[in-house]
Design an enzyme around this catalytic site. Structure first.
Site, PDB file in Angstrom:
ATOM      1  N   LYS A 120      -8.170 -31.375   7.643  1.00  0.00           N
ATOM      2  CA  LYS A 120      -8.267 -32.266   6.485  1.00  0.00           C
ATOM      3  C   LYS A 120      -8.545 -33.699   6.917  1.00  0.00           C
ATOM      4  CE  LYS A 120      -4.700 -33.936   4.381  1.00  0.00           C
ATOM      5  NZ  LYS A 120      -3.434 -34.110   3.640  1.00  0.00           N
ATOM      6  N   ASP A 138      -6.664 -31.736  -0.076  1.00  0.00           N
ATOM      7  CA  ASP A 138      -5.251 -32.101  -0.080  1.00  0.00           C
ATOM      8  C   ASP A 138      -4.575 -31.427  -1.270  1.00  0.00           C
ATOM      9  OD1 ASP A 138      -6.224 -33.486  -2.252  1.00  0.00           O
ATOM     10  OD2 ASP A 138      -5.292 -35.398  -1.717  1.00  0.00           O
TER      11      ASP A 138
END
Length: 239
Positions: A120, A138
């Protein structure tokens, strides 16, 4: 969602915010990388408060090494998990100086090889710093993808893969920002604000939340007025 619905979904978000950006504050790619590492399990607002003074003095990996781990901790002690984050930031700074000439590599595999940098974080840096068509999933994007039906998946990686397949070309660079901001301010976790959502008619979420003001007004109209007391009449007596 159908392909046409997905296009319209992003067209509306883009119309409302033509140039979306991360809410993390930074001055260069290295500072962006540090900010994203620090933002894990923390809010952007909290990270920005901690890094404003830090980034005035620290702009390169070498300057971070000169500051040292204890000096970094003093700046970021208000952020959750600051001990581990400080350690990882120092370690990744050492690697950047030693193996990359002090520069942040524009390569996801090289980024994920750095301490404290997961997929991420790497996707955020690739997108924000280098304009790559990456999708950093997220909690906000995971929720929006599943709730709306845009990109359903049981894991962040599954949602990311769906977005890679479905997001049309004109919106691929900005998609991750639009989805994060939409999830943060409109499609909230506990109570999505469906009444002001620009894509509510395209969304597969069935339990649409009504406008609280409209609900309150309707309740007020249904509320009975004050009871009127009746005067007792004359008492009758038996003949």
């Amino acid at each position: 969602m159908t392909r046409d619905q997905i296009f319209e979904f992003f067209r509306r978000l883009a119309e409302a915010n033509p140039a979306p950006e991360t809410e993390l504050e930074y001055g260069n790619v290295y500072q962006l990388l540090v900010a994203v590492v620090l933002s894990a399990q923390a809010t952007d607002v909290g990270v920005n408060k901690a890094t404003r003074a830090l980034f005035r003095d620290v702009k390169t990996p070498q300057q971070m090494l000169d500051l040292g781990e204890d000096g970094l901790k003093a700046h970021i002690k208000t952020i959750g998990l600051f001990n581990a984050k400080a350690k990882n930031t120092i370690l990744l700074s050492e690697i950047l100086v030693r193996e990359h000439g002090g520069e942040v590599p524009a390569d996801r595999d090289a980024l994920t090889a750095l301490p404290g940098v997961g997929r991420k974080t790497a996707n955020v840096v690739m997108n924000c710093a280098f304009g790559a068509e990456t999708f950093a999933v997220d909690t906000h994007i995971f929720r929006v993808g599943n709730r709306t039906g845009l990109a359903r998946g049981k894991t962040p990686l599954a949602v990311e893969k769906q977005l890679e397949k479905k997001v049309p070309r004109p919106f691929r660079v900005g998609a991750h920002h639009w989805l994060i901001l939409h999830g943060r301010y409109v499609c909230k976790a506990r109570k999505p604000e469906c009444w002001r959502c620009p894509v509510a008619d395209l969304c597969g979420y069935r339990s649409k939340e009504p406008d609280p003001a409209v609900v309150a007004a309707a309740r007020k109209e249904r509320r009975p007025g004050p009871a009127v007391a009746r005067r007792p009449g004359p008492r009758r007596t038996a003949a």
